[in-house]
Design an enzyme around this catalytic site. Structure first.
Site, PDB file in Angstrom:
ATOM      1  CD  GLU A 268     -10.479   8.425 -22.475  1.00  0.00           C
ATOM      2  OE1 GLU A 268     -10.242   9.591 -22.818  1.00  0.00           O
ATOM      3  OE2 GLU A 268     -10.034   7.916 -21.423  1.00  0.00           O
ATOM      4  NE  ARG A 272      -8.515  11.233 -24.331  1.00  0.00           N
ATOM      5  CZ  ARG A 272      -7.331  10.734 -24.040  1.00  0.00           C
ATOM      6  NH1 ARG A 272      -6.288  11.014 -24.788  1.00  0.00           N
ATOM      7  NH2 ARG A 272      -7.150   9.934 -23.010  1.00  0.00           N
ATOM      8  CG  ASP A 401     -11.646  10.818 -12.307  1.00  0.00           C
ATOM      9  OD1 ASP A 401     -12.629  10.314 -12.851  1.00  0.00           O
ATOM     10  OD2 ASP A 401     -10.500  10.725 -12.762  1.00  0.00           O
ATOM     11  CD  GLU A 535      -5.099  14.055 -13.911  1.00  0.00           C
ATOM     12  OE1 GLU A 535      -3.866  13.857 -13.868  1.00  0.00           O
ATOM     13  OE2 GLU A 535      -5.815  13.634 -14.845  1.00  0.00           O
TER      14      GLU A 535
END
Ligand code: DMJ
Length: 639
Positions: A268, A272, A401, A535
């Site tokens: 993360e 980000r 993913d 998404e």
């Protein structure tokens, strides 16, 4: 040997062995070679080795270790912080060299960068290292006269980079229909509303709680604050919300504190914070974003100190200690986490001139290439200790993913030179097509999950990014696959659209299933929520750009209307707990990715193709644009 020969009554060894002159000569040659090898091996021992300290003078030990690998350069640059924050010793020895499988051009880049970076080669116990604005500068040890540095410091040539772009970042003005413009302006207004409320009620916290009008900090970012500021920066810039961008920039300059001491998700923080800072630097050229990205990047490096070099998922940004998630099987690392560092880490090396970041991710790739893949598939859990799979769960949604996304994007970001990444992507997609892609009784194509050979007929909202990814890859696929992949991308995107249209709110659930008579709908109460995820609109954006079929804009506009109707509250946007009721309850959270991704992709869907053109940029998995390397890396490095 010589001593033995002179001992009374003791014949020399060769003589004792009854050797003739040429044989003696060969024997001596062999022995002297052996001695040289033994001495050389001393340099490869860790600094802590007693043998090394016994046989080598201290200076030789330090310099040999510091120049032998870029890993050690990272350790030394982090050693600056040793005096400021306690650090734990690395869990185990880390791999020290770039992957032999690294493409030739990348290896050249790394060598060039290592030459240009200069200072990391003069490491502990020498001068202190400081990383400032991407320039490593040596400071003299106290009392010592400053050494004259004949090498120029590394400097990334930003102007040259900007000249290499094929399109202006915010696009050239071109004719467009008034409706498209009006829709884009509406999305801009939504962004302003989301930002203004965050700024008013939660500036400096990680997310806004729009119902209670306060901030949320959470525990994902290890004490770092301002996740929404960093995630929003590039979206504000692209939307030309100048005043708001300046507010966000000022917060970064004055209040963004990296000296924190908490447990962070490596993944993360990377996607980000590092992604957001890098993108904003490339868009604006403002040094503050680059220096913060590099400083934070260095703090992540200890997570890679594992026997395989596969990083653990959680890192304490103060101490550098790292460990695996408690919920991950047997201390494993997660594919989507350690597989989603590549784009950002290559840029950290590019901007700093320090190859250590690139080496870390190239090593991950090497481990993944070595391990056997069941049926060609990549399971989601890998042991950072042994480098083998821990469980056979495969998913293109959560846990897997963005690993796949980063393979095709690594190739694109390398200006199509990283053929290893392209092959890994092609092979993985082939296995996914064969084992995971299915069609429902009602004719909907979906990608199931795989548990040791058994299919779970479910798709998560997260998996809906794959429509866009497959479409992007299809453009560059071999002839015989191109059409098939284009169709697959369109079908998956259409299925995800179905998951939205079949709900009462016209927003999609967290997961939907294709079993027990259900098609593209959540069957469990716990899967009915929508947390402002991007998404589905991400796939609409790619499909629009690649096909220009109007339906993708229609579908995007449906989402805008649904967001306005069900998620907009008095002080921002909120997720909802059940997409199957028109009077949903709100979860009181405005996720930072709503500003980074959902609103950015919607805005781009209603923009001309040259705004953040796909010819110049790849989006990281948090929608932060990183530039494609059009120019030769070596040329961008200024001596
Ligand atoms: C984002 O943080 C990123 O897109 C990530 O790859 C997956 N999940 C969220 C949004 O849903």
């Amino acid at each position: 040997m010589v001593v033995l020969r002179k001992l009374p009554g003791m014949p020399g060894w060769p003589a004792a062995l009854g050797l003739r002159l040429p044989q003696k000569f060969l024997f001596l040659l062999f022995l002297s070679g052996l001695l040289t090898l033994c001495f050389g091996a001393l340099f490869l021992l860790p600094d802590s080795s007693r043998f090394k300290r016994l046989f080598l003078p201290r200076r030789a030990t330090a310099s040999a270790s510091s120049s032998s690998s870029a890993s050690s350069s990272s350790a030394s640059s982090s050693s600056t912080r040793d005096t400021e924050l306690p650090r734990s010793p690395p869990a185990a020895a880390e791999p020290r060299h770039a992957s032999p499988a690294a493409p030739r051009r990348l290896r050249e880049k790394l060598r060039t960068a290592a030459r240009m970076a200069g200072p990391p080669a003069r490491t502990a116990p020498g001068p202190r290292q400081q990383v400032q604005g991407g320039e490593s500068r040596a400071q003299p040890a106290s009392g010592a006269p400053p050494a004259r540095d004949t090498r120029a410091p590394f400097r990334f040539d930003y102007e040259r980079f900007r000249r290499s772009l094929r399109h202006p970042v915010r696009g050239g003005r071109s004719a467009e229909d008034p409706e498209t413009r009006a829709r884009r302006m509406k999305i801009k207004e939504m962004m302003k509303f989301a930002w203004d409320n965050y700024r008013q009620y939660a500036l400096g916290k990680n997310e806004l709680r729009p119902l209670t009008k306060n901030g949320h900090i959470g525990n994902m970012f290890g004490g770092l604050r301002g996740a929404t500021v960093i995630d929003a920066l590039d979206t504000l810039y692209i939307m030309e919300l100048e005043e708001e961008f300046q507010e966000a920039k000022q917060w970064v300059e004055k209040s963004f504190d990296l000296n924190v001491n908490g447990e962070a998700s490596l993944f993360e923080v990377n996607i980000r914070y590092i992604g957001g800072l890098l993108a904003t630097y490339y868009l604006t050229g403002e040094e503050v974003f680059k220096s913060k990205a590099l400083e934070l990047g260095e703090k992540l490096l200890p997570a890679f100190n594992t026997p395989t070099g596969i990083p653990r998922g959680v890192i304490n940004l103060g101490s550098g200690m790292s460990w695996s998630w408690g919920w991950a099987s047997a201390g494993s690392s997660i594919l989507a986490e350690f597989g989603t560092l590549h784009l950002e880490f290559l840029h950290l090396s590019e901007l700093s001139g320090n190859p250590v970041f690139a080496e870390k991710v190239m090593n991950i790739r090497r481990v993944l290439n070595r391990v056997e893949k069941p049926q060609g598939l990549y399971p989601n859990f890998l042991s950072p200790v042994t480098g083998s799979w821990v469980q056979h769960h495969v998913s293109i949604g959560g846990l897997g993913d963005s690993f796949y996304e980063y393979l095709i994007k690594s190739w694109l970001m390398s200006d199509k030179k990283d053929s290893e990444a392209k092959k890994m992507y092609d092979d993985a997609l082939e296995a996914i097509e064969k084992h995971l892609v299915r069609k429902s009784a009602g004719g909907l194509t979906y990608i199931a999950e795989w548990r040791g050979g058994i299919l779970d007929h479910k798709m998560g909202h997260l998996a809906c990014f794959s429509g866009g990814m497959i479409a992007l890859g299809a453009e560059h696929a071999r002839e015989e696959r191109r059409q098939r992949h284009r169709e697959l991308a369109a079908e998956i995107t259409s299925t995800c659209h179905e998951s939205y249209t079949r709900s009462d709110t016209k927003l999609g659930p967290e997961a939907f299933r294709f079993d027990a008579g259900s098609e593209a709908m959540a069957t469990r109460l716990s899967e009915r929520y929508y947390i402002l995820r991007p998404e589905v609109v991400e796939s609409y954006m790619y499909l629009w750009r690649l096909t220009h079929e109007p339906k993708y804009r229609h579908w995007g506009w449906e989402v805008v209307q649904a967001l306005e109707k069900h998620c907009r509250v008095e002080a921002g946007f909120s997720g909802i707990r059940d997409v199957y009721t028109t009077t949903p309850t709100h979860d009181n959270m405005q996720q930072s990715f709503f500003l980074a991704e959902t609103l950015k992709y919607l805005y781009l869907l209603f923009s001309e193709d040259d705004v953040l053109s796909l010819e110049d940029w790849v989006f990281n998995t948090e929608a932060h644009p990183l530039p494609i390397n059009h120019t030769d890396f070596k040329a961008a490095v200024q001596p």
